[in-house]
Scaffold this motif. Structure first.
Motif, short mmCIF file in Angstrom:
data_model
loop_
_atom_site.label_atom_id
_atom_site.label_comp_id
_atom_site.label_asym_id
_atom_site.label_seq_id
_atom_site.Cartn_x
_atom_site.Cartn_y
_atom_site.Cartn_z
N TYR A 1 0.84 -1.19 0.00
CA TYR A 1 0.00 0.00 0.00
C TYR A 1 0.88 1.24 0.00
O TYR A 1 1.86 1.32 0.75
CB TYR A 1 -0.92 0.03 1.22
CG TYR A 1 -2.21 -0.72 1.02
CD1 TYR A 1 -3.26 -0.16 0.30
CD2 TYR A 1 -2.38 -2.01 1.54
CE1 TYR A 1 -4.45 -0.84 0.11
CE2 TYR A 1 -3.57 -2.70 1.35
CZ TYR A 1 -4.59 -2.11 0.63
OH TYR A 1 -5.77 -2.80 0.44
N GLY A 2 0.51 2.22 -0.84
CA GLY A 2 1.17 3.52 -0.79
C GLY A 2 0.36 4.51 0.02
O GLY A 2 0.91 5.43 0.62
N GLY B 1 4.14 11.28 -4.06
CA GLY B 1 3.90 10.35 -5.15
C GLY B 1 5.10 9.56 -5.62
O GLY B 1 5.06 8.94 -6.69
N LEU B 2 6.18 9.57 -4.84
CA LEU B 2 7.38 8.82 -5.23
C LEU B 2 7.30 7.39 -4.72
O LEU B 2 6.78 7.12 -3.64
CB LEU B 2 8.64 9.49 -4.68
CG LEU B 2 9.06 10.82 -5.31
CD1 LEU B 2 10.35 11.32 -4.66
CD2 LEU B 2 9.25 10.68 -6.82
N LEU B 3 7.85 6.48 -5.51
CA LEU B 3 7.97 5.09 -5.12
C LEU B 3 9.41 4.66 -5.37
O LEU B 3 9.91 4.76 -6.49
CB LEU B 3 7.03 4.20 -5.94
CG LEU B 3 7.05 2.71 -5.57
CD1 LEU B 3 6.34 2.48 -4.24
CD2 LEU B 3 6.40 1.86 -6.66
N PHE B 4 10.09 4.21 -4.30
CA PHE B 4 11.47 3.77 -4.41
C PHE B 4 11.51 2.28 -4.70
O PHE B 4 10.78 1.50 -4.09
CB PHE B 4 12.25 4.07 -3.14
CG PHE B 4 12.34 5.54 -2.82
CD1 PHE B 4 13.27 6.35 -3.46
CD2 PHE B 4 11.47 6.13 -1.92
CE1 PHE B 4 13.35 7.71 -3.19
CE2 PHE B 4 11.53 7.47 -1.64
CZ PHE B 4 12.49 8.27 -2.27
N ALA B 5 12.36 1.89 -5.65
CA ALA B 5 12.47 0.49 -6.05
C ALA B 5 13.93 0.08 -6.15
O ALA B 5 14.79 0.86 -6.54
CB ALA B 5 11.77 0.27 -7.39
N GLY B 6 14.20 -1.17 -5.77
CA GLY B 6 15.54 -1.74 -5.90
C GLY B 6 15.44 -3.17 -6.39
O GLY B 6 14.39 -3.80 -6.26
N GLY B 7 16.54 -3.66 -6.95
CA GLY B 7 16.47 -5.02 -7.46
C GLY B 7 17.78 -5.51 -8.04
O GLY B 7 18.85 -5.17 -7.56
N GLU B 8 17.65 -6.28 -9.10
CA GLU B 8 18.81 -6.96 -9.67
C GLU B 8 19.76 -6.01 -10.40
O GLU B 8 20.90 -6.39 -10.67
CB GLU B 8 18.34 -8.07 -10.61
CG GLU B 8 17.66 -9.22 -9.87
CD GLU B 8 17.32 -10.38 -10.78
OE1 GLU B 8 17.38 -10.20 -12.02
OE2 GLU B 8 17.00 -11.46 -10.25
N ALA C 1 13.87 6.07 -8.01
CA ALA C 1 12.70 6.79 -7.51
C ALA C 1 11.76 7.04 -8.68
O ALA C 1 12.09 7.79 -9.61
CB ALA C 1 13.11 8.11 -6.86
N TRP C 2 10.59 6.39 -8.63
CA TRP C 2 9.60 6.53 -9.69
C TRP C 2 8.57 7.59 -9.32
O TRP C 2 8.08 7.62 -8.18
CB TRP C 2 8.87 5.21 -9.94
CG TRP C 2 9.72 4.14 -10.54
CD1 TRP C 2 10.43 3.17 -9.88
CD2 TRP C 2 9.94 3.92 -11.94
NE1 TRP C 2 11.08 2.36 -10.78
CE2 TRP C 2 10.80 2.79 -12.05
CE3 TRP C 2 9.49 4.54 -13.10
CZ2 TRP C 2 11.22 2.29 -13.28
CZ3 TRP C 2 9.91 4.05 -14.32
CH2 TRP C 2 10.76 2.94 -14.41
N ALA D 1 12.01 9.67 -11.63
CA ALA D 1 12.31 11.00 -11.11
C ALA D 1 13.82 11.18 -10.96
O ALA D 1 14.38 12.20 -11.36
CB ALA D 1 11.61 11.23 -9.77
N TYR D 2 14.47 10.17 -10.38
CA TYR D 2 15.92 10.13 -10.26
C TYR D 2 16.33 8.74 -9.80
O TYR D 2 15.48 7.92 -9.44
CB TYR D 2 16.45 11.19 -9.29
CG TYR D 2 15.78 11.20 -7.93
CD1 TYR D 2 16.24 10.37 -6.91
CD2 TYR D 2 14.73 12.06 -7.65
CE1 TYR D 2 15.64 10.37 -5.66
CE2 TYR D 2 14.12 12.07 -6.41
CZ TYR D 2 14.59 11.22 -5.42
OH TYR D 2 14.00 11.23 -4.19
#
Length: 317
Positions: A178-179, A221-228, A234-235, A243-244
């Motif tokens: 949830y955001g 409204g930013l969503l931070f994502a990490g992965g492979e 930052a979306w 965004a960056y």
């Protein structure tokens, strides 16, 4: 602030994040280990923290409970019959110092609801035909979403303890979060989708370069994502564009992200408006959200565990 991380080597790690600065013009943060020991007999897959309490779930089918104020293990929950894949605390906004409930999900396809004061098993709900990959508790605490390895999204009524809704998706999702009360996010490999919480309609879609392994919602409204791809992205969930990003945030996969904010209005300055990241390279890093958008961002603090970290959670005590 306290961070809790789990590892493939069965260790649970606890860290204290403190501000050592004497003025608001500069910030010096210290990320100090406060405990680490092999709490499970198999790899840890999930952690959660709220107030002074933390929990970890492992492939040994056990949930361990910890008191962060004493850095000690205070009990075990053995109500699952398979690996515990996801944990989430619900904390009432009117009493934020202690969690009210613990919700857990496992590879047995079941969701368990626990009272958190004291820890008592209340209900087991059969939700998916196959294992549950992740769960998210609505800010109201009245319902939870789960995504399973049967390629289904399900909604569980936490008040009545039963599944209300289930639908098959076009692909298997690995993450649901949830955001806000009005929006939730799902991850399926490289694809991140934003959904209206009322009808689950997709309102935005974002596609990363490689598989996404963790997300956390920020402000504006930013969503931070990490992965492979080893980066932190930052979306902007309004436009669906990046965004960056922090390229090369870690030397291996990013496995956990937590936005840290101080609850107290008496803090000397905004020392904890930060983002914490954990990687399978064994390093936990703290990033200043006010500086992370600039080129060549450097972490405010870091700690090396020499473990293959699998998950991360944070709490304000």
């Amino acid at each position: 602030m306290t961070l809790v991380a789990g590892s493939y080597e069965k260790f649970i790690w606890g860290f204290s994040l403190k501000n050592l600065s004497s003025s608001s013009s500069s910030e010096t943060l210290a990320l100090t280990p406060i405990f680490s020991y092999p709490s499970h007999i198999a790899p840890i897959k999930s952690v959660a923290a709220a107030g002074p309490i933390a929990a970890s779930g492992g492939t040994d089918d056990i949930i361990k409970i910890y008191d962060l104020t004493t850095s000690s293990e205070i009990g075990s929950l053995i109500d699952h019959t398979s690996a515990v894949t996801a944990l989430a605390f619900y904390t009432c906004p009117l009493a934020p110092s202690l969690p009210r409930n613990l919700i857990s999900a496992a590879d047995d396809g079941n969701l368990c609801i626990f009272d958190a004061d004291p820890f008592v098993h209340l209900k087991t709900v059969s939700v998916h035909r196959h294992g549950i990959a992740d769960l998210a508790v609505h800010p109201s605490g009245r319902l939870a979403l789960t995504v399973g390895r049967d390629s289904c999204l399900a909604m569980v009524n936490l008040v009545r303890g039963r599944r209300n809704f289930s639908c098959r998706m076009d692909r298997e999702a690995s993450i649901v979060k949830y955001g806000s009360e009005e929006r939730f996010f799902m991850v399926a490999n490289e694809r991140i989708t934003a959904h209206d919480a009322e009808d689950a309609k997709i309102v935005q879609q974002m596609v990363a370069q490689k598989r996404v392994l963790c997300i956390t919602a920020g402000e504006s409204g930013l969503l931070f994502a990490g992965g492979e791809d080893k980066n932190i992205v930052a979306w902007d969930t309004t436009s669906g564009k990046i965004a960056y990003s922090v390229d090369g945030a870690h030397s291996a996969r990013v496995k956990g992200l937590v936005v840290l904010k101080s609850r107290s209005d008496n803090e000397k300055f905004e020392a904890f408006n930060c983002l914490a990241s954990a990687s399978s390279d064994g390093v936990i890093r703290i990033w200043d959200l006010r500086m992370i958008s600039k080129e060549k961002a450097t972490p405010l603090a870091e700690s090396k565990t020499k473990s293959r970290l699998t998950c991360l959670a944070g709490s304000s005590i």
